[in-house]
Design a protein around this motif. Structure first.
Motif, PDB file in Angstrom:
ATOM      1  N   VAL A  76       3.221  -1.358   3.022  1.00 38.23           N
ATOM      2  CA  VAL A  76       2.074  -1.408   2.605  1.00 38.23           C
ATOM      3  C   VAL A  76       1.564  -0.253   1.962  1.00 38.23           C
ATOM      4  CG1 VAL A  76       1.300  -3.104   4.570  1.00 38.23           C
ATOM      5  CG2 VAL A  76       1.120  -0.672   4.727  1.00 38.23           C
ATOM      6  N   GLN A  77       0.378  -0.120   1.043  1.00 35.49           N
ATOM      7  CA  GLN A  77      -0.080   0.732   0.370  1.00 35.49           C
ATOM      8  C   GLN A  77      -1.356   1.078   0.944  1.00 35.49           C
ATOM      9  OE1 GLN A  77       0.157  -0.018  -3.893  1.00 35.49           O
ATOM     10  NE2 GLN A  77       2.040   0.824  -4.091  1.00 35.49           N
ATOM     11  N   VAL A  78      -1.558   2.500   1.220  1.00 35.30           N
ATOM     12  CA  VAL A  78      -3.020   3.021   1.865  1.00 35.30           C
ATOM     13  C   VAL A  78      -3.592   3.753   0.823  1.00 35.30           C
ATOM     14  CG1 VAL A  78      -4.227   3.922   3.529  1.00 35.30           C
ATOM     15  CG2 VAL A  78      -2.228   2.283   4.137  1.00 35.30           C
ATOM     16  N   GLU A  79      -4.679   3.728   0.460  1.00 38.45           N
ATOM     17  CA  GLU A  79      -5.489   4.515  -0.506  1.00 38.45           C
ATOM     18  C   GLU A  79      -6.270   5.533   0.395  1.00 38.45           C
ATOM     19  OE1 GLU A  79      -8.633   4.302  -4.288  1.00 38.45           O
ATOM     20  OE2 GLU A  79      -8.118   2.471  -3.219  1.00 38.45           O
ATOM     21  N   GLU A  80      -6.108   6.856   0.177  1.00 38.33           N
ATOM     22  CA  GLU A  80      -6.855   7.829   0.691  1.00 38.33           C
ATOM     23  C   GLU A  80      -8.385   7.900  -0.079  1.00 38.33           C
ATOM     24  OE1 GLU A  80      -5.025  11.224   2.703  1.00 38.33           O
ATOM     25  OE2 GLU A  80      -3.178  10.485   1.748  1.00 38.33           O
ATOM     26  N   LEU A  81      -9.435   8.070   0.652  1.00 38.02           N
ATOM     27  CA  LEU A  81     -10.617   8.396  -0.042  1.00 38.02           C
ATOM     28  C   LEU A  81     -11.411   9.579   0.470  1.00 38.02           C
ATOM     29  CD1 LEU A  81     -11.994   4.357   0.605  1.00 38.02           C
ATOM     30  CD2 LEU A  81     -10.846   5.476  -1.541  1.00 38.02           C
ATOM     31  N   ASP A  82     -12.257  10.094  -0.465  1.00 38.70           N
ATOM     32  CA  ASP A  82     -13.122  11.289   0.018  1.00 38.70           C
ATOM     33  C   ASP A  82     -14.088  10.732   0.698  1.00 38.70           C
ATOM     34  OD1 ASP A  82     -14.340  10.533  -1.924  1.00 38.70           O
ATOM     35  OD2 ASP A  82     -14.257  12.331  -3.198  1.00 38.70           O
ATOM     36  N   ALA A  83     -14.959  11.573   1.290  1.00 39.35           N
ATOM     37  CA  ALA A  83     -16.282  10.987   2.052  1.00 39.35           C
ATOM     38  C   ALA A  83     -17.130  10.192   1.459  1.00 39.35           C
ATOM     39  CB  ALA A  83     -16.788  12.384   2.733  1.00 39.35           C
ATOM     40  N   ASN A  84     -17.095  10.431  -0.132  1.00 38.41           N
ATOM     41  CA  ASN A  84     -18.222   9.647  -0.985  1.00 38.41           C
ATOM     42  C   ASN A  84     -17.644   8.529  -1.704  1.00 38.41           C
ATOM     43  OD1 ASN A  84     -20.076  11.856  -0.154  1.00 38.41           O
ATOM     44  ND2 ASN A  84     -19.348  13.282  -1.801  1.00 38.41           N
ATOM     45  N   ALA A  85     -16.343   8.122  -1.622  1.00 37.31           N
ATOM     46  CA  ALA A  85     -15.908   7.207  -2.446  1.00 37.31           C
ATOM     47  C   ALA A  85     -16.167   5.966  -1.634  1.00 37.31           C
ATOM     48  CB  ALA A  85     -14.618   7.593  -2.718  1.00 37.31           C
ATOM     49  N   ALA A  86     -16.374   4.961  -2.336  1.00 37.12           N
ATOM     50  CA  ALA A  86     -16.360   3.676  -1.938  1.00 37.12           C
ATOM     51  C   ALA A  86     -14.800   3.011  -2.225  1.00 37.12           C
ATOM     52  CB  ALA A  86     -17.452   2.721  -2.454  1.00 37.12           C
ATOM     53  N   PRO A  87     -14.527   2.124  -1.188  1.00 32.31           N
ATOM     54  CA  PRO A  87     -12.989   1.652  -1.267  1.00 32.31           C
ATOM     55  C   PRO A  87     -13.190   0.609  -2.337  1.00 32.31           C
ATOM     56  CG  PRO A  87     -14.139   0.932   0.686  1.00 32.31           C
ATOM     57  CD  PRO A  87     -14.974   1.700   0.170  1.00 32.31           C
ATOM     58  N   ALA A  88     -12.039   0.543  -2.903  1.00 36.23           N
ATOM     59  CA  ALA A  88     -11.692  -0.168  -4.134  1.00 36.23           C
ATOM     60  C   ALA A  88     -11.018  -1.560  -3.496  1.00 36.23           C
ATOM     61  CB  ALA A  88     -10.851   0.120  -5.245  1.00 36.23           C
ATOM     62  N   ALA A  89     -11.419  -2.775  -4.043  1.00 41.46           N
ATOM     63  CA  ALA A  89     -10.871  -4.035  -3.471  1.00 41.46           C
ATOM     64  C   ALA A  89      -9.491  -4.293  -3.943  1.00 41.46           C
ATOM     65  CB  ALA A  89     -11.947  -5.306  -4.038  1.00 41.46           C
ATOM     66  N   ALA A  90      -8.522  -4.537  -3.185  1.00 37.31           N
ATOM     67  CA  ALA A  90      -7.312  -4.747  -3.761  1.00 37.31           C
ATOM     68  C   ALA A  90      -7.022  -6.139  -3.625  1.00 37.31           C
ATOM     69  CB  ALA A  90      -6.242  -4.071  -2.625  1.00 37.31           C
ATOM     70  N   PRO A  91      -6.087  -6.609  -4.534  1.00 34.89           N
ATOM     71  CA  PRO A  91      -5.730  -7.962  -4.356  1.00 34.89           C
ATOM     72  C   PRO A  91      -5.210  -8.312  -3.146  1.00 34.89           C
ATOM     73  CG  PRO A  91      -4.337  -6.853  -6.019  1.00 34.89           C
ATOM     74  CD  PRO A  91      -5.348  -5.760  -5.446  1.00 34.89           C
ATOM     75  N   VAL A  92      -5.409  -9.621  -2.881  1.00 34.40           N
ATOM     76  CA  VAL A  92      -4.906 -10.120  -1.405  1.00 34.40           C
ATOM     77  C   VAL A  92      -3.687 -11.052  -1.873  1.00 34.40           C
ATOM     78  CG1 VAL A  92      -5.396 -11.223   0.451  1.00 34.40           C
ATOM     79  CG2 VAL A  92      -7.248  -9.758  -0.270  1.00 34.40           C
ATOM     80  N   LYS A  93      -2.631 -10.631  -1.258  1.00 35.02           N
ATOM     81  CA  LYS A  93      -1.321 -11.504  -1.385  1.00 35.02           C
ATOM     82  C   LYS A  93      -1.195 -12.518   0.119  1.00 35.02           C
ATOM     83  CE  LYS A  93       1.230  -8.330  -4.392  1.00 35.02           C
ATOM     84  NZ  LYS A  93       2.387  -7.607  -4.417  1.00 35.02           N
ATOM     85  N   ALA A  94      -1.059 -13.656  -0.311  1.00 32.63           N
ATOM     86  CA  ALA A  94      -0.634 -14.691   0.736  1.00 32.63           C
ATOM     87  C   ALA A  94       0.425 -14.112   1.574  1.00 32.63           C
ATOM     88  CB  ALA A  94      -0.759 -16.005   0.617  1.00 32.63           C
ATOM     89  N   ALA A  95       0.621 -14.249   2.852  1.00 33.90           N
ATOM     90  CA  ALA A  95       1.756 -14.027   3.403  1.00 33.90           C
ATOM     91  C   ALA A  95       2.755 -15.262   3.306  1.00 33.90           C
ATOM     92  CB  ALA A  95       1.839 -13.940   5.088  1.00 33.90           C
ATOM     93  N   PRO A  96       4.063 -15.083   3.238  1.00 34.19           N
ATOM     94  CA  PRO A  96       4.944 -16.092   2.997  1.00 34.19           C
ATOM     95  C   PRO A  96       5.048 -17.104   4.226  1.00 34.19           C
ATOM     96  CG  PRO A  96       6.211 -14.161   3.608  1.00 34.19           C
ATOM     97  CD  PRO A  96       4.824 -13.599   3.412  1.00 34.19           C
ATOM     98  N   ALA A  97       5.271 -18.241   4.038  1.00 36.62           N
ATOM     99  CA  ALA A  97       5.230 -19.169   5.032  1.00 36.62           C
ATOM    100  C   ALA A  97       6.248 -19.232   6.036  1.00 36.62           C
ATOM    101  CB  ALA A  97       5.014 -20.737   4.608  1.00 36.62           C
ATOM    102  N   PRO A  98       6.076 -19.128   7.432  1.00 35.52           N
ATOM    103  CA  PRO A  98       7.256 -19.080   8.171  1.00 35.52           C
ATOM    104  C   PRO A  98       8.187 -20.068   8.195  1.00 35.52           C
ATOM    105  CG  PRO A  98       5.359 -19.828   9.384  1.00 35.52           C
ATOM    106  CD  PRO A  98       5.038 -19.452   8.091  1.00 35.52           C
ATOM    107  N   ALA A  99       9.616 -19.664   8.307  1.00 41.21           N
ATOM    108  CA  ALA A  99      10.574 -20.820   8.199  1.00 41.21           C
ATOM    109  C   ALA A  99      10.506 -21.845   9.371  1.00 41.21           C
ATOM    110  CB  ALA A  99      12.096 -20.080   8.329  1.00 41.21           C
ATOM    111  N   LYS A 100      10.828 -22.892   9.173  1.00 40.97           N
ATOM    112  CA  LYS A 100      10.983 -23.993  10.072  1.00 40.97           C
ATOM    113  C   LYS A 100      11.983 -23.835  10.888  1.00 40.97           C
ATOM    114  CE  LYS A 100       8.163 -27.554   7.991  1.00 40.97           C
ATOM    115  NZ  LYS A 100       8.170 -28.911   7.480  1.00 40.97           N
ATOM    116  N   ALA A 101      11.879 -24.365  12.224  1.00 40.25           N
ATOM    117  CA  ALA A 101      13.148 -23.922  13.229  1.00 40.25           C
ATOM    118  C   ALA A 101      14.074 -25.187  12.668  1.00 40.25           C
ATOM    119  CB  ALA A 101      12.651 -24.422  14.732  1.00 40.25           C
ATOM    120  N   ALA A 102      15.397 -24.707  12.445  1.00 38.51           N
ATOM    121  CA  ALA A 102      16.370 -25.736  12.172  1.00 38.51           C
ATOM    122  C   ALA A 102      17.199 -25.923  13.374  1.00 38.51           C
ATOM    123  CB  ALA A 102      17.125 -24.979  11.046  1.00 38.51           C
TER     124      ALA A 102
END
Length: 121
Positions: free
Chosen positions: A15-41
């Motif tokens: 993961v990437q984490v952005e460090e902010l100073d006390a006055n900065a607003a967090p930037a919205a990062a694009p959200v990636k969908a988690a990969p679907a879990p593999a089916k039990a074979a």
């Protein structure tokens, strides 16, 4: 930005984490969908042997509920067990038609990837 590796239930995520100073607003990062879990074979085995098809956990998690009982006839695609991981319930489905031979887990039990949940004929 800082790059970090986080491990949750034995699965590592970079993961990437952005460090902010006390006055900065967090930037919205694009959200990636988690990969679907593999089916039990299920592992193929000699036909006719008791419990010849093993249904295993596709991921580590906690068994939320078991939907079938020993002796139940099931159809391919039918929900057998629900596993919770990362606050999401994932169904483990039957890969083929058959009869439940044994139930190897119970609700509330923690399981690792590959743990046999139940067997089928």
């Amino acid at each position: 930005m800082k790059n970090l590796r986080v491990t949750v239930n034995g699965t590592s995520y970079d993961v990437q984490v952005e460090e902010l100073d006390a006055n900065a607003a967090p930037a919205a990062a694009p959200v990636k969908a988690a990969p679907a879990p593999a089916k039990a074979a299920p592992a193929p085995a000699a036909s006719g042997s008791a419990g010849s098809v093993k249904v295993t956990a596709p991921m580590p998690g906690t068994v939320v509920r078991v939907e079938v009982n020993a002796g139940d006839a099931v159809k391919a695609g039918q929900d057998l067990v629900f596993i919770e991981a990362m606050k999401m319930e994932t169904p483990v489905k039957a890969s083929q038609d058959g009869t439940i031979a044994s139930i190897e887990v119970s609700s509330g039990e923690s399981v690792d990837t590959g743990k046999v949940l139940l067997t089928m004929n």
